[in-house]
Design a protein around this motif. Structure first.
Motif, PDB file in Angstrom:
ATOM      1  N   GLU A 107      75.114  21.919  56.500  1.00  0.00           N
ATOM      2  CA  GLU A 107      74.550  22.883  57.093  1.00  0.00           C
ATOM      3  C   GLU A 107      73.127  22.520  57.437  1.00  0.00           C
ATOM      4  O   GLU A 107      72.296  21.629  56.613  1.00  0.00           O
ATOM      5  CB  GLU A 107      74.502  24.195  56.303  1.00  0.00           C
ATOM      6  CG  GLU A 107      75.835  24.625  55.995  1.00  0.00           C
ATOM      7  CD  GLU A 107      75.755  26.012  55.098  1.00  0.00           C
ATOM      8  OE1 GLU A 107      75.708  27.172  55.477  1.00  0.00           O
ATOM      9  OE2 GLU A 107      75.854  25.528  54.135  1.00  0.00           O
ATOM     10  N   SER A 123      70.477  26.955  63.741  1.00  0.00           N
ATOM     11  CA  SER A 123      71.117  26.683  62.740  1.00  0.00           C
ATOM     12  C   SER A 123      72.591  26.263  62.955  1.00  0.00           C
ATOM     13  O   SER A 123      73.064  26.768  63.832  1.00  0.00           O
ATOM     14  CB  SER A 123      71.013  27.757  61.502  1.00  0.00           C
ATOM     15  OG  SER A 123      71.478  28.917  62.060  1.00  0.00           O
ATOM     16  N   TYR A 125      75.625  23.293  61.780  1.00  0.00           N
ATOM     17  CA  TYR A 125      76.416  22.108  61.012  1.00  0.00           C
ATOM     18  C   TYR A 125      76.053  20.692  61.962  1.00  0.00           C
ATOM     19  O   TYR A 125      76.435  20.605  63.024  1.00  0.00           O
ATOM     20  CB  TYR A 125      77.720  22.377  60.944  1.00  0.00           C
ATOM     21  CG  TYR A 125      78.215  23.766  60.228  1.00  0.00           C
ATOM     22  CD1 TYR A 125      78.294  23.549  58.764  1.00  0.00           C
ATOM     23  CD2 TYR A 125      78.087  24.767  60.677  1.00  0.00           C
ATOM     24  CE1 TYR A 125      78.635  24.777  57.976  1.00  0.00           C
ATOM     25  CE2 TYR A 125      78.474  25.829  60.036  1.00  0.00           C
ATOM     26  CZ  TYR A 125      78.649  25.801  58.665  1.00  0.00           C
ATOM     27  OH  TYR A 125      79.176  27.040  57.806  1.00  0.00           O
TER      28      TYR A 125
END
Length: 159
Positions: A107, A123, A125
């Motif tokens: 992440e 935000s 991965y």
């Protein structure tokens, strides 16, 4: 009995050697991952050298960025952003070895203040594939998956 003892010692020694090499390789992967997130602080040529010569960064806004020259150009373009930039790993790194490569999922969080005065937060991965040789990990490919959020915020650079 001696043969059995010898076989046990040999197996344990080989197991330790394999585990040590994998631990060293994972440490190299983690180090390169940490450096990947310094795109706003690192010299762009050095940042692009984290990748294989034909490495690729699949970015949701920039598309497929293929090869070191394109990675340098991408780095320079994001470093031109005004306002403070934050890009960092935001969670545990998950590493899988498969097919002689290391696959990583982690992440991240990115945030900046746009010219409009709005905070842009992203935000998601990073899915990364590494080649490891001689204790050095290089990135073969990165695919970024993210969510977006913009909140009104007035940024005063003199504050």
């Amino acid at each position: 009995m001696r043969t059995l003892l010898f076989a046990c010692v040999l197996i344990c020694t080989l197991s330790f050697a394999v585990a040590y090499k994998e631990d060293r390789d994972i440490a190299a992967v983690k180090n390169t991952t940490k450096l990947f997130f310094t795109v706003f602080e690192m010299e762009c040529k050095a940042w692009s050298n984290l990748f294989e010569v034909d490495g690729v960064f699949y970015h949701p806004q920039a598309g497929a960025i293929v090869g070191r020259k394109s990675l340098v150009d991408f780095c320079l373009s994001v470093q031109k952003d005004k306002g403070p930039n934050l890009f960092r790993q935001d969670g545990h790194i998950r590493v899988t070895k498969a097919g002689g490569q290391y696959h990583v999922m982690l992440e991240y969080v990115y945030s900046t203040v746009k010219d409009t005065g709005k905070v842009f937060t992203n935000s998601g991965y990073e899915s990364m594939i590494f080649k490891v040789a001689g204790g050095k990990a290089t990135i073969k490919a990165v695919t970024e998956f993210f969510n977006r959020n913009q909140e009104p915020y007035e940024w005063d650079p003199t504050a």
